[in-house]
Enzyme design. Sequence first.
Site, mmCIF file in Angstrom:
data_model
loop_
_atom_site.group_PDB
_atom_site.id
_atom_site.type_symbol
_atom_site.label_atom_id
_atom_site.label_comp_id
_atom_site.label_asym_id
_atom_site.label_seq_id
_atom_site.Cartn_x
_atom_site.Cartn_y
_atom_site.Cartn_z
ATOM 1 N N CYS A 167 3.272 44.817 -24.016
ATOM 2 C CA CYS A 167 2.232 43.799 -23.819
ATOM 3 C C CYS A 167 1.027 44.064 -24.724
ATOM 4 O O CYS A 167 1.160 43.977 -25.939
ATOM 5 C CB CYS A 167 1.849 43.699 -22.342
ATOM 6 N N GLU B 285 9.035 46.657 -17.210
ATOM 7 C CA GLU B 285 8.864 47.346 -15.916
ATOM 8 C C GLU B 285 8.750 46.369 -14.751
ATOM 9 O O GLU B 285 8.805 46.773 -13.598
ATOM 10 C CB GLU B 285 7.653 48.292 -15.976
ATOM 11 N N HIS C 88 6.962 42.387 -19.913
ATOM 12 C CA HIS C 88 6.880 43.632 -19.141
ATOM 13 C C HIS C 88 8.262 44.046 -18.648
ATOM 14 O O HIS C 88 8.720 43.552 -17.613
ATOM 15 C CB HIS C 88 5.949 43.439 -17.936
#
Lengths: 196, 251
Positions: free
Chosen positions: A77, A180, A178
């Site tokens: 990001c 994650e 993202h």
Amino acid sequence: MDVAIIKYNAGNIYSVDYALKRLGVTPVITADPERLRKADKVIFPGVGEAFTTMEYLRAHQLDQVIKGLKQPVLGICLGMQLMCQHSEEGNADCLGIFPTEVKRFQPTRHEDKVPHMGWNTLTDVQSALFEGGLEGQFVYFVHSYYVPVNTYTAATTDYILPFSASLHKDNFYATQFHPEKSGSVGEQILKNFLQL
Amino acid sequence: MLAKRIIPCLDIKDGKTVKGVNFVNFRDAGDPVELGALYSREGADELVYLDITASHEGRKTFTELVKKVAAHISIPFTVGGGINELQDVDRLLSAGADKVSINSAALRNPDLIEQIAKHFGSQVCVVAIDANQEQGDWLCYLNGGRVPTGRSLFQWATEAESRGAGEILFTSMTHDGVKQGYANEALATLADTLHIPVIASGGAGEPVHFRDTFALGKADAALAASVFHFGEIRISELKQYLRQEGINVRL
């Protein structure tokens, strides 16, 4: 596997920490240049504002450290945007790893909302990060600035216009989305990074 | 293309899921982490955890829960309930939440929206609005729909956006619990007025209600609780249906 997450004044570092732990890797979160240089893999996460974050990195000499890393590095990001040459956000000079500009989304229709927030698809995937049939899969984005498609684009996503969902050059990898927070697809991408 | 989002909402009291859950072969329905993980596997795009505990002890329990959710679940989640000041936001984001939802506190103290946007970015700030349709007007309520304010939904949503809200979560008290569909007319007005995403809430009873809130209500996301908790609608089947109906959802 010795994985280091670069610690700086950004949010969301802990989401990456949790995601790696779910994959059985306990990363070290550090701003120590020596510790970062000796890690097998380095992750440069980020949620924040480009100009103030670049000032922070320079004040702590982390800009030189990141540029000089030789092992696989993953920017996420804001981390990806800071690896570029320059960002329209705060008119910030960035690290210059990827020789490209970071621009703000300019909506063309009322439905085009900024930030681009939510799940969108990966197309034209072309780096080792996307091994395992990830073409067309959905990943999670939250951003108002984007990197135009360029020589180093490793995956494309379409929102207002086609932009770089991922970049790759030498040992530097980056994702605008993202991983994650991108469910099982994101886990696969992080696993692929750990296996580089 | 950006997908429309399906968001299950879990009410939490003293660290446990409140609403009854009726899943075959699923024993841990009272465990918010297990239930969230199940929804995530089923294809939920985000989760909302709403703390309905009032006590100080309850708040601590909720913060511990947020840490567990962040550790176990790999999709974004929003937390709400009892957020009154910046310190509460900091505590919940530090525990691992991706966004916070503020409701009564924002109406009482609209500066809170600006503070959150400035410190953490607009993208973390969801402004939740409970409104009821009365004689043609949509009016905002405080304290979970108990206290009328006389403020217009559209006026307040516009102000919240200009102060830095990242999303509007609009619950129609008129439609909530009735299971006859979302407040699509009001939602479409919000979508046409605002430049930030709108989450529809209140009224889901059948899959067609989700299709309509995306197609007619122009909602970016649809939130529901009981239809998911009671197993009346399976998220995986709902998303297959929406895809068939031409709605772009993540499968």
